[in-house]
Design a protein around this motif. Structure first.
Motif, short mmCIF file in Angstrom:
data_model
loop_
_atom_site.label_atom_id
_atom_site.label_comp_id
_atom_site.label_asym_id
_atom_site.label_seq_id
_atom_site.Cartn_x
_atom_site.Cartn_y
_atom_site.Cartn_z
N THR A 4 0.84 -1.21 0.00
CA THR A 4 0.00 0.00 0.00
C THR A 4 0.86 1.25 0.00
O THR A 4 0.60 2.20 -0.76
CB THR A 4 -0.93 0.00 1.23
N GLN A 5 1.89 1.27 0.83
CA GLN A 5 2.79 2.43 0.87
C GLN A 5 3.54 2.59 -0.44
O GLN A 5 3.72 3.70 -0.94
CB GLN A 5 3.77 2.29 2.03
N ILE A 9 3.27 6.00 -2.73
CA ILE A 9 4.43 6.81 -3.15
C ILE A 9 4.51 6.90 -4.66
O ILE A 9 4.75 7.98 -5.23
CB ILE A 9 5.72 6.24 -2.54
N ARG A 10 4.30 5.78 -5.34
CA ARG A 10 4.35 5.81 -6.80
C ARG A 10 3.30 6.76 -7.37
O ARG A 10 3.58 7.57 -8.26
CB ARG A 10 4.13 4.39 -7.35
N LYS A 11 2.08 6.67 -6.84
CA LYS A 11 1.01 7.52 -7.34
C LYS A 11 1.25 8.99 -7.01
O LYS A 11 0.97 9.88 -7.82
CB LYS A 11 -0.33 7.06 -6.77
N LYS A 171 1.81 11.93 7.11
CA LYS A 171 0.86 11.35 8.06
C LYS A 171 -0.50 11.16 7.40
O LYS A 171 -1.14 10.11 7.56
CB LYS A 171 0.73 12.25 9.29
N ALA A 172 -0.95 12.16 6.65
CA ALA A 172 -2.25 12.05 5.97
C ALA A 172 -2.26 10.93 4.95
O ALA A 172 -3.30 10.29 4.73
CB ALA A 172 -2.59 13.39 5.30
N ALA A 173 -1.09 10.68 4.33
CA ALA A 173 -1.01 9.64 3.29
C ALA A 173 -0.71 8.26 3.86
O ALA A 173 -0.59 7.30 3.08
CB ALA A 173 0.07 10.03 2.28
#
Length: 211
Positions: A4-5, A9-11, A171-173
């Motif tokens: 998920t992380q 990051i990619r997006k 934090k939001a992501a």
């Protein structure tokens, strides 16, 4: 790092990873003219005005051929006011026109027109660089943070650098909020890009819904 992380990051890099320097038509390298342009952009972004207006104003200054300290120093105060106004920086045009000249003088007299000398005076330390940057008129903690987070890919000694906005966006992501952990997940040479994306998230969390 979770899948998920990785996907987040990619997006983020794909959708929002353009640095503010690149937005302002600055090809950032470890060279005096490029670093001067970033300092000007950091000053413009520091005031209570939209980043779009600050970026547009920087482009107007480059159109006037003030990409180097020497060229700007040859301009008149009124020419600078006019260029700032064309960029939409009207609330701060007169004070900024004055500050730009004062900052050129300081840069020339203290660091021989080269911000790499400021970096070396601070021994490449991020906190030391941020403190020295605040000697420039109109550069406070916010402007210093902008400069250091944008320069970290060309000044590796300051990396990883994450200011409060980057941390808030991380934090939001759902990403790590310590610089070492956060940027360990980032592709090499893309720290400033991820930082820029997370600043945008911090300012407008709703963009995460469209990733």
């Amino acid at each position: 790092m979770s899948s998920t992380q990785q996907g987040t990051i990619r997006k983020l890099l794909e959708a929002h990873g353009t640095t503010f320097a690149a937005d302002a038509d600055i090809t950032l390298r470890d060279e005096p003219a490029c670093l001067w342009q970033l300092l000007v952009l950091a000053q413009l972004l520091s005031t209570r005005i939209s980043s779009d207006i600050a970026v547009a104003t920087a482009r107007e200054l480059w159109k006037a051929e003030w990409r180097t300290p020497a060229n700007l120093r040859r301009s008149t105060w009124q020419q600078r006011v006019n260029a700032l106004g064309r960029g939409g920086y009207r609330r701060y045009d007169e004070s900024t026109a004055t500050r730009l000249e004062a900052n050129v003088v300081l840069l020339d007299e203290r660091w021989n027109g080269d911000l790499r000398e400021l970096r070396d005076e601070a021994d490449g330390d991020a906190a030391g660089i941020a403190e020295l940057l605040q000697a420039f008129d109109g550069i406070g903690p916010t402007g210093a943070d902008i400069f250091v987070r944008e320069v970290q890919d060309v000044w590796p000694s300051v990396a990883p650098y994450a200011d409060k906005l980057v941390v808030r966006g991380a934090k939001a992501a759902g990403l790590p909020t310590t610089p070492d952990e956060l940027f360990a997940l980032c592709p090499s040479g893309r720290a400033a890009h991820l930082a820029a994306a997370l600043v945008r998230v911090a300012r407008k969390p709703s963009i995460l819904e469209r990733l």
